[in-house]
Design an enzyme around this catalytic site. Structure first.
Site, mmCIF file in Angstrom:
data_model
loop_
_atom_site.group_PDB
_atom_site.id
_atom_site.type_symbol
_atom_site.label_atom_id
_atom_site.label_comp_id
_atom_site.label_asym_id
_atom_site.label_seq_id
_atom_site.Cartn_x
_atom_site.Cartn_y
_atom_site.Cartn_z
ATOM 1 N N CYS A 2 0.831 -1.193 0.000
ATOM 2 C CA CYS A 2 0.000 0.000 0.000
ATOM 3 C C CYS A 2 0.881 1.265 0.000
ATOM 4 C CB CYS A 2 -0.947 0.093 1.195
ATOM 5 S SG CYS A 2 -2.062 -1.296 1.337
ATOM 6 N N ARG A 27 3.658 -0.373 -4.938
ATOM 7 C CA ARG A 27 3.473 -0.941 -3.598
ATOM 8 C C ARG A 27 2.163 -1.721 -3.483
ATOM 9 N NH1 ARG A 27 6.941 1.718 0.205
ATOM 10 N NH2 ARG A 27 5.664 0.798 1.833
ATOM 11 N N TRP A 77 -2.931 -2.726 -1.626
ATOM 12 C CA TRP A 77 -2.762 -4.164 -1.791
ATOM 13 C C TRP A 77 -3.654 -4.776 -0.722
ATOM 14 C CZ3 TRP A 77 -1.158 -8.464 0.999
ATOM 15 C CH2 TRP A 77 -0.887 -9.609 0.236
ATOM 16 N N ASN A 103 -1.557 1.797 5.850
ATOM 17 C CA ASN A 103 -0.748 0.704 5.321
ATOM 18 C C ASN A 103 -0.365 -0.166 6.513
ATOM 19 O OD1 ASN A 103 1.155 -0.958 4.068
ATOM 20 N ND2 ASN A 103 2.792 0.574 4.240
ATOM 21 N N GLY A 104 -0.524 -1.497 6.376
ATOM 22 C CA GLY A 104 -0.171 -2.399 7.472
ATOM 23 C C GLY A 104 -1.379 -3.189 7.927
ATOM 24 N N GLU A 486 15.180 -19.183 -8.200
ATOM 25 C CA GLU A 486 14.856 -17.819 -8.620
ATOM 26 C C GLU A 486 14.188 -17.827 -9.998
ATOM 27 O OE1 GLU A 486 14.593 -15.045 -7.308
ATOM 28 O OE2 GLU A 486 14.910 -13.492 -8.811
ATOM 29 N N LYS A 490 10.425 -16.389 -10.801
ATOM 30 C CA LYS A 490 10.162 -15.378 -11.840
ATOM 31 C C LYS A 490 9.022 -15.855 -12.746
ATOM 32 C CE LYS A 490 11.945 -12.397 -10.614
ATOM 33 N NZ LYS A 490 12.599 -12.528 -9.379
ATOM 34 N N GLU A 493 5.621 -15.751 -10.781
ATOM 35 C CA GLU A 493 5.041 -14.450 -10.440
ATOM 36 C C GLU A 493 4.704 -13.611 -11.668
ATOM 37 O OE1 GLU A 493 7.470 -11.910 -7.955
ATOM 38 O OE2 GLU A 493 9.287 -12.458 -9.014
ATOM 39 N N HIS A 509 14.215 -38.932 -5.999
ATOM 40 C CA HIS A 509 13.633 -39.259 -4.681
ATOM 41 C C HIS A 509 12.135 -38.949 -4.652
ATOM 42 C CE1 HIS A 509 17.550 -40.166 -3.076
ATOM 43 N NE2 HIS A 509 17.998 -39.050 -3.613
ATOM 44 N N LYS A 608 5.199 -4.773 -4.505
ATOM 45 C CA LYS A 608 6.660 -4.724 -4.438
ATOM 46 C C LYS A 608 7.164 -4.852 -3.005
ATOM 47 C CE LYS A 608 10.760 -4.064 -6.151
ATOM 48 N NZ LYS A 608 11.322 -5.215 -6.872
HETATM 49 O O1 M6R Z 1 12.188 -6.095 -0.413
HETATM 50 P P1 M6R Z 1 12.612 -7.508 -0.184
HETATM 51 O O2 M6R Z 1 13.874 -7.866 -0.874
HETATM 52 O O3 M6R Z 1 12.669 -7.861 1.275
HETATM 53 O O4 M6R Z 1 11.474 -8.402 -0.834
HETATM 54 C C1 M6R Z 1 11.504 -9.795 -0.671
HETATM 55 C C2 M6R Z 1 10.513 -10.459 -1.576
HETATM 56 O O5 M6R Z 1 9.218 -9.997 -1.314
HETATM 57 C C3 M6R Z 1 10.832 -10.216 -3.055
HETATM 58 O O6 M6R Z 1 12.106 -10.650 -3.391
HETATM 59 C C4 M6R Z 1 9.798 -10.956 -3.932
HETATM 60 O O7 M6R Z 1 9.955 -12.329 -3.803
HETATM 61 C C5 M6R Z 1 9.908 -10.513 -5.377
HETATM 62 N N1 M6R Z 1 8.603 -10.372 -5.935
HETATM 63 C C6 M6R Z 1 10.652 -11.475 -6.224
HETATM 64 O O8 M6R Z 1 10.710 -11.108 -7.561
#
Ligand code: M6R
Length: 613
Positions: A2, A27, A77, A103-104, A486, A490, A493, A509, A608
């Site tokens: 947010c 955000r 969000w 926010n929160g 990773e 990607k 998401e 396994h 984000k």
């Molecule tokens: O701001 P941060 O690095 O703490 O964020 C951690 C994760 O939320 C962030 O890396 C998230 O997984 C991304 N969407 C990955 O692309």
């Protein structure tokens, strides 16, 4: 998550808010809304069409009343309550004379609602946030000014929050408060500002102040005053600003993700330069731990979430291999609730692009409570984590706006490797010659990433051929495992494709039962001590009908020969390969997502910055 903006004293507060909300949208973008205050009334406009609400607000702007004194805005969000207009912020009290943005999470909102309902208040949303508007209504009715009302209200709240409030009683005042979730204040030429992060205010002012936990601010056009929960005056604390607005713009790229993928060589160079000298010595300017303190460290625990956690996996390998330092890696949200055994000989390194991720922040606090030394490895100067930790390692990637981490992930890996080299030299676990060699290899990383980026079109054409893919398995070993994780994240998401990553040796396994004709397997098969074993694992899935994509070194014809699709990268020393090997996987996810018409900067359900648990 947010974004919050508040402005008082501007000739056109609505325009200031809309510009700021565009910069804060990363955000959260489930809904957006604004309130203007003036003429003894509030004017509110909200919309909840995911990713498009700001457009609606812009279209409504010509119909907004002029000569309004101030306003607050929000981009959401969703946590409590669906992403629909009635749950969009700002929320109002029963009288329609008070509005808040939040926010929160307010953990005790149910309990507070029960009391308010008994007093006759009625709610119009399912959010936890609305409770604050009604608490303010009650305190204003008791004669308090807006900021004092917010102070009393904050004393009743449990949870993590950033809040901004306006009321028709004092139309030129914005009251703001925070606990854990960040909030900053700004002032310029008779305009007072409140925002959830620096990006929103860079176009307006660089005179910024930070608000601490449980502080309440009264922001007027030409003054800002701050008190603590006890009502006593607090000093305004200036905030360091490391970025400019230009860095937070798209610069002709189609989207931020594309810009940020291309920025990786520069981000890596900025992160490494000046910190490694020609003789192989290192200098980490904000580490703030003395050599004696570092000498006393017997174990390192690396914590983070999402991509930051995956960067930690590469960091662990470097710490163990070069510095011979016992190292562990933990997901911050799990670490926090375990009964972790820590002491003053443990160093906890909290890795977070934003420096705001609430799980990582609370995990760091827990580590401190248990006596560990702490370092924040973050991209945001003076962020929550940076302020809380004993020392800081800053990546210098510039603002990362796309929700999917790219340049920050790469710089986190490189900075953890640089830190490992720093410790290795200090502990004497590598010879000076080896240290010099390693330093020069680290400094070569930006150029190697640049060469991978030069192949983006090749990577995109593989993505085009895989655009309809349903399930993808990413396999890697050793440093390749973190890359596989990773890469899978990607693809999930951005492209909304089911993707799982496994250490390649684990397939037999259990997970290999999933492989059948048409399954797609992406194998990280760069040169290294385990390449032969990875090749054997590739053979096993191929034998069961999988279509195989390999990430491999250029000129490695043997590996290319077994693959259906090839993602070539320049040859990189094994331990340093993750920051390069991830580039084709970023491109793969980007390409598949674009082919499916997805918004790569604002993927569904994500934000984000994750400031709720
Ligand atoms: O701001 P941060 O690095 O703490 O964020 C951690 C994760 O939320 C962030 O890396 C998230 O997984 C991304 N969407 C990955 O692309």
């Amino acid at each position: 998550m947010c974004g919050i903006i508040g402005v008082t004293g501007a000739a056109d507060p609505l325009q200031v808010m809309l510009d700021a909300l565009a910069l804060l949208e990363y955000r959260g973008y489930d809904s957006a809304g604004v309130v203007l205050v003036g003429d003894n009334r509030l004017w509110r406009k909200r919309d909840a069409v995911r990713g498009h609400s700001l457009e609606t607000l812009r279209h409504a702007a010509p119909g907004a009343p002029t000569h309004m004194s101030s306003g607050i805005g929000h981009t959401r969000w969703a946590t409590h309550g669906a992403a629909v207009e009635r749950n969009a912020h700002p929320h109002c009290d029963c009288t329609g004379r008070v509005a808040i943005v939040h926010n929160g999470i307010i953990e005790n909102y149910q309990e507070l609602w029960e009391k308010l309902a008994a007093e006759g208040h009625t709610r119009s949303s399912e959010t936890d946030s609305e409770v604050v508007a009604h608490l303010l209504e009650r305190e204003l009715a008791n004669g308090a000014g807006l900021a004092e009302a917010l102070r009393r209200c904050v004393a009743e709240l449990r949870g993590d929050f950033a809040l901004a409030a306006v009321s028709t009683h004092e139309p030129k005042v914005i009251a703001a408060a925070r606990r854990t979730s960040p909030l900053i204040l700004g002032q310029v030429d008779g305009i007072g500002l409140v925002a959830s992060d620096i990006a929103a205010l860079l176009g307006t002012t660089r005179t910024l102040y930070q608000l601490e936990d449980d502080e309440i601010a009264e922001v007027r056009p030409d003054s800002i005053s701050v008190v603590g929960l006890d009502g006593r005056d607090r000093e305004l604390k200036p905030l360091k600003v490391g970025w400019d607005l230009v860095a937070a713009r798209r610069d002709g790229y189609d989207d931020f993700m594309s810009k940020e993928i291309h920025e990786q060589p520069r981000a890596l160079a900025d992160t490494l330069m000046g910190r490694i000298h020609a003789d192989g010595t290192t200098e980490l300017e904000d580490l703030r731990l003395t050599e004696v303190e570092l000498d006393g460290i017997e174990r390192v625990v690396l914590i983070g979430c999402g991509s930051a956690f995956y960067a930690c996996l590469s960091g662990r390998i470097a710490l163990e291999h070069w510095a011979r330092m016992p190292a562990e890696v933990e997901i911050a949200s799990e670490f926090r609730y375990r009964d972790a055994v820590l002491g003053e000989q443990t160093l906890v390194v909290a890795v977070s692009q934003s420096g705001e991720t609430v799980d990582t922040f609370h995990a760091l606090r827990e580590a401190q409570r248990r006596g560990a030394k702490t370092i924040a490895l973050t991209n945001v100067v003076d962020s929550l984590l940076a302020r809380e930790a004993d020392g800081v390692l800053y990546t210098r990637a510039g603002p990362e706006i796309g929700v999917a981490s790219t340049k920050c992930h790469a710089t986190q890996i490189a900075l953890l490797q640089l830190f490992a080299l720093h410790l290795a030299r200090q502990r004497g676990t590598i010879e000076p010659e080896e240290g010099r060699d390693l330093a020069s290899r680290l400094l070569a990383l930006p150029g190697l990433v640049d060469r991978a980026i030069a192949r983006l079109d090749d990577y995109f054409s593989v993505a085009d051929r895989l655009a309809e893919v349903q399930d993808v398995y990413f396999l890697g070993r050793h440093v390749g495992y973190g890359v596989a994780l990773e890469g899978a994240l990607k693809l999930k998401e951005l492209a909304y494709v089911r993707a799982e990553a496994y250490p390649a040796g684990e397939m037999k396994h259990g997970p290999i039962a999933l492989i059948e004709e048409g399954a797609v397997v992406v194998a990280i098969a760069t040169r290294g001590r385990l390449l032969e074993k990875v090749m054997a694992n590739i053979a096993e899935v191929k034998a069961r009908g999988a279509t195989v994509v390999v990430v491999c070194d250029e000129y490695d014809e043997a590996t290319k020969a077994v693959a259906d699709h090839v993602l070539e990268i320049p040859a990189v020393p094994e331990l340093l390969s993750p920051a390069v090997a991830i580039v084709p996987l970023q491109a793969l996810a980007y390409g598949v997502a674009r082919a499916r018409g997805n918004d790569v900067d604002r993927p569904r359900n994500l934000a984000k910055v994750v400031t709720v648990e």
